[in-house]
Structure formats: C-alpha cells, structure tokens
Write a protein that holds these residues in place. Structure first.
Motif, mmCIF file in Angstrom:
data_model
loop_
_atom_site.group_PDB
_atom_site.id
_atom_site.type_symbol
_atom_site.label_atom_id
_atom_site.label_comp_id
_atom_site.label_asym_id
_atom_site.label_seq_id
_atom_site.Cartn_x
_atom_site.Cartn_y
_atom_site.Cartn_z
ATOM 1 N N LEU A 74 6.756 -4.849 -1.599
ATOM 2 C CA LEU A 74 6.417 -3.842 -1.167
ATOM 3 C C LEU A 74 8.508 -3.239 -0.121
ATOM 4 N N ASN A 75 8.568 -1.945 -0.177
ATOM 5 C CA ASN A 75 9.818 -2.067 0.028
ATOM 6 C C ASN A 75 9.296 0.084 0.107
ATOM 7 N N PRO A 76 10.574 0.885 1.208
ATOM 8 C CA PRO A 76 9.664 1.442 2.371
ATOM 9 C C PRO A 76 9.567 2.767 1.164
ATOM 10 N N ASN A 77 9.728 3.245 -0.014
ATOM 11 C CA ASN A 77 10.251 4.830 -1.074
ATOM 12 C C ASN A 77 8.747 3.908 -2.070
ATOM 13 N N ASP A 78 9.005 2.958 -3.234
ATOM 14 C CA ASP A 78 8.102 3.431 -3.847
ATOM 15 C C ASP A 78 6.436 3.627 -3.128
ATOM 16 N N LEU A 79 6.026 3.897 -4.211
ATOM 17 C CA LEU A 79 4.411 3.568 -3.869
ATOM 18 C C LEU A 79 4.265 2.257 -4.777
ATOM 19 N N LEU A 80 2.980 1.613 -4.452
ATOM 20 C CA LEU A 80 2.049 0.507 -4.531
ATOM 21 C C LEU A 80 1.145 0.551 -4.829
ATOM 22 N N ILE A 81 0.423 0.470 -5.683
ATOM 23 C CA ILE A 81 -1.339 0.152 -5.784
ATOM 24 C C ILE A 81 -1.708 -0.725 -6.107
ATOM 25 N N LEU A 82 -2.611 -1.319 -5.417
ATOM 26 C CA LEU A 82 -2.966 -2.451 -5.651
ATOM 27 C C LEU A 82 -4.534 -2.429 -6.169
ATOM 28 N N ASP A 83 -4.838 -2.498 -7.746
ATOM 29 C CA ASP A 83 -6.622 -2.144 -7.602
ATOM 30 C C ASP A 83 -6.654 -3.525 -8.204
ATOM 31 N N GLY A 84 -7.962 -3.733 -7.415
ATOM 32 C CA GLY A 84 -9.198 -4.543 -7.784
ATOM 33 C C GLY A 84 -9.943 -4.138 -6.378
ATOM 34 N N SER A 85 -11.746 -5.563 -6.720
ATOM 35 C CA SER A 85 -12.131 -5.553 -6.016
ATOM 36 C C SER A 85 -12.202 -5.209 -4.607
ATOM 37 N N ASN A 86 -11.055 -6.009 -4.216
ATOM 38 C CA ASN A 86 -10.662 -6.281 -3.155
ATOM 39 C C ASN A 86 -12.465 -5.936 -1.606
ATOM 40 N N TYR A 87 -12.597 -7.195 -1.956
ATOM 41 C CA TYR A 87 -13.980 -7.143 -1.040
ATOM 42 C C TYR A 87 -14.009 -7.671 -0.011
ATOM 43 N N ILE A 88 -12.948 -8.375 0.192
ATOM 44 C CA ILE A 88 -13.384 -8.861 0.790
ATOM 45 C C ILE A 88 -12.743 -8.938 2.296
ATOM 46 N N LYS A 89 -14.168 -8.460 3.515
ATOM 47 C CA LYS A 89 -12.337 -7.731 4.857
ATOM 48 C C LYS A 89 -11.327 -8.522 5.084
ATOM 49 N N GLY A 90 -11.716 -9.723 5.568
ATOM 50 C CA GLY A 90 -10.608 -10.560 5.816
ATOM 51 C C GLY A 90 -9.364 -10.786 5.343
ATOM 52 N N TYR A 91 -9.001 -10.458 3.425
ATOM 53 C CA TYR A 91 -8.482 -10.349 2.462
ATOM 54 C C TYR A 91 -7.321 -9.269 3.071
ATOM 55 N N ARG A 92 -8.210 -7.917 2.978
ATOM 56 C CA ARG A 92 -7.975 -6.271 2.998
ATOM 57 C C ARG A 92 -7.353 -6.538 4.284
ATOM 58 N N TYR A 93 -7.327 -7.629 5.811
ATOM 59 C CA TYR A 93 -6.314 -7.129 7.064
ATOM 60 C C TYR A 93 -5.083 -8.438 7.203
ATOM 61 N N GLU A 94 -5.881 -9.248 5.968
ATOM 62 C CA GLU A 94 -4.411 -9.971 5.068
ATOM 63 C C GLU A 94 -3.410 -9.015 4.485
ATOM 64 N N ILE A 95 -4.172 -8.495 3.741
ATOM 65 C CA ILE A 95 -2.946 -7.583 3.652
ATOM 66 C C ILE A 95 -2.526 -6.079 4.315
ATOM 67 N N TYR A 96 -3.592 -5.855 4.835
ATOM 68 C CA TYR A 96 -3.360 -4.962 6.474
ATOM 69 C C TYR A 96 -1.655 -5.566 6.989
ATOM 70 N N CYS A 97 -1.752 -6.858 7.700
ATOM 71 C CA CYS A 97 -0.985 -7.770 8.492
ATOM 72 C C CYS A 97 0.709 -7.284 7.716
ATOM 73 N N MET A 98 0.278 -7.770 6.107
ATOM 74 C CA MET A 98 1.591 -7.556 5.395
ATOM 75 C C MET A 98 2.497 -6.132 5.338
ATOM 76 N N SER A 99 1.308 -5.655 5.618
ATOM 77 C CA SER A 99 2.129 -3.881 5.699
ATOM 78 C C SER A 99 2.923 -4.205 6.599
ATOM 79 N N LYS A 100 1.884 -4.374 7.982
ATOM 80 C CA LYS A 100 2.519 -4.023 8.772
ATOM 81 C C LYS A 100 4.024 -4.840 9.020
ATOM 82 N N LEU A 101 4.062 -5.762 9.035
ATOM 83 C CA LEU A 101 5.087 -6.807 8.749
ATOM 84 C C LEU A 101 6.279 -6.460 8.518
#
Length: 274
Positions: A74-101
C-alpha cells in the motif's frame, strides 16, 4: 496505493475485470498498477483450487499471506488490485481497516453472475483448471455478497458479464477523494504511559481468557467480559481468537491508544471479525 478489492463467486470473470482495470489505469491515467492474485498464491503454495478450498486451514494461511502482501504494498500513488474470491465479509472488513490505517482510498468490484452461468463458464475451462461441482457449490454457499451499506464494501461497483466497467467513476472514487480519516478502530492518539505494550498484552489476554472460559460453560453468545462492562456478540475457537488477538496487537503497536480504550477497541474488533 489506492486499493481495488475484486470479489465474486467462482468463474464470474474476476481476473478478466482485473486486466481491464489494469489496462485502463495504465493507458488512460498513466498509473503504475500492481496485482495480487489469490490463485498465484494458491499455486505457489503447491495446491490446486479444489484441494485448497476443501481445507479451511489452507485457506486461512493463504488469506493471511495475501493480507500481509496488501499491507506491504500500500502507498498513496500507485494502484493495487486484490484479485480473488474475497468471499468472507469479515476478511473484507480487515482489508478495509488496513486501508484506513494507511490512509489509502479503497473500492470494491463485485463480479455479479448467475450461478449456472458461472458453472457453464467453469466447464469451458481446461479440466485441470476447473472447480469440481462440490467445491463450486460450497463456495457459492459460503459467499457473502458485498453490500454498499457496509462501509467496508463501499464504494461498491457491481458488474454483470454484459456490462462495461464504470472506469471513470472507479478512478474518481480512488483519486478524486480525500484519504479516509482514521477512526478509533484503525488509528489512535499516542499513549503517554511507558508500559503500553504490557497493558496491551495483558488486557487483550484477559478478554480472550474470559471468552474461552465462557465457551467451556456452554455460553456461545453475548459473552460478558468481567471488569470491563463489555460484551462480545459471539464466541470463537481458540485458534481464531489467537489469530485475531495477534492481528490486533500488530495494529495497536503501530498506532497506540489510551489504556482505557484498549479493551473497547479489542471487543469492537472481535465483534466485527467473528
């Protein structure tokens, strides 16, 4: 880097959409694009998709590795794409918290496809790359559809096979917005106490111990945490609680909080993750 989380049932066109996004951002906006492919991590670990999704322990290990890779890139400029099933909402929430951090914008792309259409596309793949019917049906059953009302899934872009991605809207959601403001669950004020790490370890262990004790007594929901006036909505297994506690410790060591907020934040984190 701003983050796009791709999600969908098996064979719903996730990787195709990832490549379309990569081409758009590179050609139109001259952005550097990095992709983290769930399938690459599965293959690298020596699994096939059917053996991988049949074993929850393997899934947890790979998900943890992917999350660490997201955190690293993660950095402020370039784009990162996480390509996967990501089917668990709790896991998506953890990723979201990381983005906010790390104060990076994020959006979610939901590849929405009728189940039987997805199965038909799966059958068109080479036999070695197909999901078995058992695994396919299991993943469809487990899939937790993203909801734009959930802040961790928003902004949400749902796309059907015949649809064209809303490229410019996706770009605007990532680059023409202010970085997300950290909140109490993702970033906190520095702590003046010199024994912060000791208190962090002690308090989180007390919460986990109270939950495990309640579980042995047959209490699975609305678990009261003695001494803190807090309630955890549901119980978890020992390994689950150990993993979540370890993740919370990692976040909290980077962004310290007042001692009085450690237990409430940890319970909030457990309630969102379990």
């Amino acid at each position: 880097m701003p983050l796009i989380v791709i999600t969908g049932i098996p064979s719903s066109g996730k990787s195709r959409r990832t490549l379309e996004l990569k081409e758009f951002f590179e050609k139109v906006h001259r952005k550097k694009v990095e992709i983290i492919h769930e399938m690459d991590a599965i293959v690298k670990a020596g699994y096939t998709k059917n053996t991988f999704y049949a074993d929850s322990r393997k899934e947890k290990g790979i998900r943890s590795d992917l999350k660490s890779e997201v955190q690293r890139r993660l950095n402020p400029n370039d784009l990162l794409i996480l390509d996967g099933s990501n089917y668990i909402k709790g896991y998506r929430y953890e990723i979201y918290c990381m983005s906010k951090l790390y104060k990076t914008p994020q959006c979610t792309i939901h590849c929405d496809l009728p189940i039987e259409h997805a199965w038909m596309l799966n059958e068109e793949q080479p036999e070695t790359q197909q999901y078995s019917r058992e695994i396919f049906d299991a993943l469809v059953t487990r899939y937790e559809i993203p909801d734009s009302r959930n802040r961790w899934d928003s902004p949400l872009f749902a796309v059907m096979p015949e649809d064209e991605l809303k490229f410019q809207e996706i770009y605007n959601s990532l680059y023409n917005v202010k970085a997300p403001k950290p909140n109490m669950s993702t970033q906190c004020a520095p702590l003046s106490s010199t024994n912060y790490l000791y208190e962090l370890d002690k308090i989180t262990q007390e919460v986990v111990s109270a939950m495990l004790t309640a579980k042995t007594m047959g209490i699975e929901t609305n678990i009261k945490i003695p001494g803190y006036g807090l309630t955890v909505n549901c119980s978890g297994t020992g390994p689950q609680l150990t993993r979540l506690r370890r993740q919370f410790l990692t976040y909290s060591k980077m962004q310290q909080t007042e001692q009085s907020q450690i237990a409430p934040l940890f319970v909030q984190y457990l309630n969102k993750s379990l």
